[in-house]
Write an enzyme that holds these catalytic residues in place. Sequence first.
Site, PDB file in Angstrom:
ATOM      1  N   CYS A 271       2.783   0.244  -1.612  1.00 60.68           N
ATOM      2  CA  CYS A 271       3.866   1.216  -1.844  1.00 60.68           C
ATOM      3  C   CYS A 271       5.119   0.504  -1.377  1.00 60.68           C
ATOM      4  O   CYS A 271       5.526   0.643  -0.232  1.00 60.68           O
ATOM      5  CB  CYS A 271       3.597   2.485  -1.050  1.00 60.68           C
ATOM      6  SG  CYS A 271       2.087   3.314  -1.555  1.00 60.68           S
ATOM      7  N   ALA A 272       5.714  -0.263  -2.256  1.00 62.68           N
ATOM      8  CA  ALA A 272       6.504  -1.403  -1.791  1.00 62.68           C
ATOM      9  C   ALA A 272       8.014  -1.221  -1.709  1.00 62.68           C
ATOM     10  O   ALA A 272       8.673  -1.939  -0.964  1.00 62.68           O
ATOM     11  CB  ALA A 272       6.204  -2.598  -2.683  1.00 62.68           C
ATOM     12  N   ALA A 273       8.570  -0.289  -2.480  1.00 62.21           N
ATOM     13  CA  ALA A 273      10.036  -0.223  -2.538  1.00 62.21           C
ATOM     14  C   ALA A 273      10.605   0.377  -1.251  1.00 62.21           C
ATOM     15  O   ALA A 273       9.978   1.250  -0.667  1.00 62.21           O
ATOM     16  CB  ALA A 273      10.467   0.628  -3.730  1.00 62.21           C
ATOM     17  N   PRO A 274      11.767  -0.092  -0.833  1.00 64.16           N
ATOM     18  CA  PRO A 274      12.651  -1.071  -1.486  1.00 64.16           C
ATOM     19  C   PRO A 274      12.309  -2.532  -1.204  1.00 64.16           C
ATOM     20  O   PRO A 274      13.093  -3.409  -1.529  1.00 64.16           O
ATOM     21  CB  PRO A 274      14.024  -0.716  -0.901  1.00 64.16           C
ATOM     22  CG  PRO A 274      13.716  -0.184   0.470  1.00 64.16           C
ATOM     23  CD  PRO A 274      12.397   0.527   0.360  1.00 64.16           C
ATOM     24  N   GLY A 275      11.173  -2.773  -0.603  1.00 67.53           N
ATOM     25  CA  GLY A 275      10.753  -4.166  -0.464  1.00 67.53           C
ATOM     26  C   GLY A 275      11.027  -4.788   0.893  1.00 67.53           C
ATOM     27  O   GLY A 275      10.931  -6.008   1.037  1.00 67.53           O
ATOM     28  N   LYS A 277       9.254  -4.667   3.617  1.00 63.95           N
ATOM     29  CA  LYS A 277       8.061  -5.328   4.177  1.00 63.95           C
ATOM     30  C   LYS A 277       7.572  -6.424   3.238  1.00 63.95           C
ATOM     31  O   LYS A 277       6.985  -7.407   3.694  1.00 63.95           O
ATOM     32  CB  LYS A 277       6.979  -4.286   4.470  1.00 63.95           C
ATOM     33  CG  LYS A 277       7.453  -3.264   5.505  1.00 63.95           C
ATOM     34  CD  LYS A 277       6.419  -2.249   5.872  1.00 63.95           C
ATOM     35  CE  LYS A 277       6.987  -1.187   6.804  1.00 63.95           C
ATOM     36  NZ  LYS A 277       7.859  -0.211   6.108  1.00 63.95           N
ATOM     37  N   ASP A 319       0.972   3.361 -10.060  1.00 62.35           N
ATOM     38  CA  ASP A 319       0.525   4.319  -9.054  1.00 62.35           C
ATOM     39  C   ASP A 319      -0.584   3.666  -8.229  1.00 62.35           C
ATOM     40  O   ASP A 319      -1.630   3.287  -8.781  1.00 62.35           O
ATOM     41  CB  ASP A 319       0.009   5.575  -9.793  1.00 62.35           C
ATOM     42  CG  ASP A 319      -0.467   6.660  -8.853  1.00 62.35           C
ATOM     43  OD1 ASP A 319      -0.714   6.366  -7.662  1.00 62.35           O
ATOM     44  OD2 ASP A 319      -0.588   7.803  -9.314  1.00 62.35           O
ATOM     45  N   ASP A 338       1.711   1.128   2.904  1.00 62.09           N
ATOM     46  CA  ASP A 338       2.832   1.798   3.587  1.00 62.09           C
ATOM     47  C   ASP A 338       3.083   3.093   2.822  1.00 62.09           C
ATOM     48  O   ASP A 338       4.055   3.219   2.077  1.00 62.09           O
ATOM     49  CB  ASP A 338       4.059   0.865   3.539  1.00 62.09           C
ATOM     50  CG  ASP A 338       5.210   1.366   4.376  1.00 62.09           C
ATOM     51  OD1 ASP A 338       5.018   2.318   5.152  1.00 62.09           O
ATOM     52  OD2 ASP A 338       6.311   0.803   4.240  1.00 62.09           O
ATOM     53  N   CYS A 391       5.662   6.210   8.412  1.00 56.36           N
ATOM     54  CA  CYS A 391       6.810   6.388   9.316  1.00 56.36           C
ATOM     55  C   CYS A 391       6.824   7.853   9.745  1.00 56.36           C
ATOM     56  O   CYS A 391       7.831   8.533   9.600  1.00 56.36           O
ATOM     57  CB  CYS A 391       8.114   5.945   8.665  1.00 56.36           C
ATOM     58  SG  CYS A 391       8.405   6.643   7.043  1.00 56.36           S
TER      59      CYS A 391
HETATM   60  C1  LIG Z   1       7.436   4.353   2.944  1.00 58.30           C
HETATM   61  S1  LIG Z   1       8.087   3.903   1.420  1.00 58.30           S
HETATM   62  C2  LIG Z   1       7.740   2.187   1.372  1.00 58.30           C
HETATM   63  C3  LIG Z   1       8.709   1.321   2.114  1.00 58.30           C
HETATM   64  C4  LIG Z   1       8.484  -0.155   1.825  1.00 58.30           C
HETATM   65  N1  LIG Z   1       7.126  -0.564   2.102  1.00 58.30           N
HETATM   66  C5  LIG Z   1       9.426  -1.030   2.612  1.00 58.30           C
HETATM   67  O1  LIG Z   1       9.066  -1.537   3.673  1.00 58.30           O
HETATM   68  O2  LIG Z   1      10.555  -1.231   2.156  1.00 58.30           O
HETATM   69  C6  LIG Z   1       6.874   4.499   0.326  1.00 58.30           C
HETATM   70  C7  LIG Z   1       7.092   4.119  -1.129  1.00 58.30           C
HETATM   71  O3  LIG Z   1       5.934   4.486  -1.836  1.00 58.30           O
HETATM   72  C8  LIG Z   1       6.316   4.913  -3.123  1.00 58.30           C
HETATM   73  N2  LIG Z   1       5.187   5.691  -3.630  1.00 58.30           N
HETATM   74  C9  LIG Z   1       4.914   7.007  -3.469  1.00 58.30           C
HETATM   75  N3  LIG Z   1       3.748   7.329  -4.050  1.00 58.30           N
HETATM   76  C10 LIG Z   1       3.260   6.174  -4.573  1.00 58.30           C
HETATM   77  C11 LIG Z   1       2.092   5.862  -5.312  1.00 58.30           C
HETATM   78  N4  LIG Z   1       1.175   6.785  -5.591  1.00 58.30           N
HETATM   79  N5  LIG Z   1       1.928   4.589  -5.723  1.00 58.30           N
HETATM   80  C12 LIG Z   1       2.845   3.643  -5.450  1.00 58.30           C
HETATM   81  N6  LIG Z   1       3.977   3.891  -4.761  1.00 58.30           N
HETATM   82  C13 LIG Z   1       4.170   5.140  -4.326  1.00 58.30           C
HETATM   83  C14 LIG Z   1       7.592   5.670  -2.882  1.00 58.30           C
HETATM   84  O4  LIG Z   1       8.361   5.751  -4.072  1.00 58.30           O
HETATM   85  C15 LIG Z   1       8.244   4.813  -1.809  1.00 58.30           C
HETATM   86  O5  LIG Z   1       9.079   3.858  -2.394  1.00 58.30           O
END
Ligand SMILES: C[S@@+](CC[C@H](N)C(=O)[O-])C[C@H]1O[C@@H](n2cnc3c(N)ncnc32)[C@H](O)[C@@H]1O
Length: 457
Positions: A271-275, A277, A319, A338, A391
């Site tokens: 769950c990578a955005a905004p990237g 980590k 997803d 994450d 978080c």
């Molecule tokens: C906690 S944030 C991640 C922060 C990111 N790892 C970072 O360090 O910048 C969670 C992310 O998961 C995405 N997300 C939510 N449900 C998801 C899913 N089922 N599959 C993939 N990404 C998902 C959200 O859009 C959000 O960007």
Amino acid sequence: MRLPPDSLAFQMLGAAAAVRGVHEGTALPQAIEDATNLLRLDRVRDAATRGAIQDLAYRTVRQFGATRALVTQLVTRPPGALVDSLLAVALALLLEGEEGDRSKVGRGGYSDFTVVDQAVSAAASEPKTAHARGLVNAVLRRFLRERKALMDAIAKDEEARWNLPTWWLEQLRAAYPDRWMALAESVNVRPPMTLRVNTKRLSVDEYLKELANAGMAGTAIGPQAVRLVRAFPVSQVPGFATGDVSVQDAGAQLAAPLCEVADGMRVLDACAAPGGKTGHLLELADIHVTAVESDAERAARIHENLARLDQRAEVIVGDASRPKDWWDGQQFDRILADVPCSASGIVRRHPDIRWLRRESDIAKLVNEQRRIVSQLWSLLKPGGILVYVTCSIFPTEGEEQALWFGAQLPDAIRLQAPGQLLPGTKAQETAGTNMAGQPSLPSDHDGFYYARFQKRA
Ligand SMILES: C[S@@+](CC[C@H](N)C(=O)[O-])C[C@H]1O[C@@H](n2cnc3c(N)ncnc32)[C@H](O)[C@@H]1O
């Protein structure tokens, strides 16, 4: 009447429009964007005005419980959403006046008189609020006259006292009976600006010298973490544009090292955005990272971040709980999950979260977290490690989930991990976890939960 953009009145009006957006369910950054578009502010040319609007909006949303309770006390007939929000912005400024010195208010140093005068000008300048200029004047003056009695009247209202929704306070009380008050207080503390130094390029000490040369002070608070004594716009932070440093909370900086990556590994950042980590992982070793993110707009930010760091990853819009849609069938050595969560550990940075979340969201998030981790588990190689991160400071998304994963995931061995980190404190050890052999914990960080599982080889 047109107000000059550098006037407090103009900025209060912008903040009121943003605050109204949050009241209607929009996240604060988007609400500020919408408000500044409405005021036709140019992003670059009017940066100072945008910054001032943002500052006022954040200050108001931090005190939303108190200001909303005061508006209810002071106004018998609802004056309209924008007037309500304008009153909230003005009251938030007045509330920041130090006890014993009401002539100066908050960081802006505005006197009570200026705040009232500018709020009335703001109301008068806008067709949607002009009818209420008299009301704005009367309400704010009454607040100044009857401040003590009004504050006493709202003191029994928990949301007003703590600036947190009642259900949120109940969660804190149940989980942390001895320290819920300190946690509730901590949400309105201004968070530090913390940087992550790319130690592949320069050491923390070298960077501290660079900072000092630029006239900025910082302290090393982790192996790569530097806390700035004062926050600056990123454009002024030495080395940010070139990727020598990134902005990342010290608690978030634990995630990548906990993955224990080594050159050549295949790593899934689920769950990578905004990237944030993703970039950190790539700074630790020469690895192949697949970054999956369900929100296409947010996924674009991973590319931006990696371009700044001069790093590459395979970014997939998908997803994480449906790997069959995007997985190529090759297992990963490491998975960083994450997962989406309540974000209850980062409220000091995102003061709108507590007002946007509903109690019913938590059960949905818990299910989604379970779905994601259960689905990702089969993508992990035998001997591989999955790091679960939220978080959040709610145990339903933390230790309770880790216990569930431990029981449900086939061949899972629970490894050492920090467990629950509460904002601003050292890690709180939780059942089944301890920190022996783990990266040392920084002292000033947001709230996170970390658990780790290895798949039996
Ligand atoms: C906690 S944030 C991640 C922060 C990111 N790892 C970072 O360090 O910048 C969670 C992310 O998961 C995405 N997300 C939510 N449900 C998801 C899913 N089922 N599959 C993939 N990404 C998902 C959200 O859009 C959000 O960007």
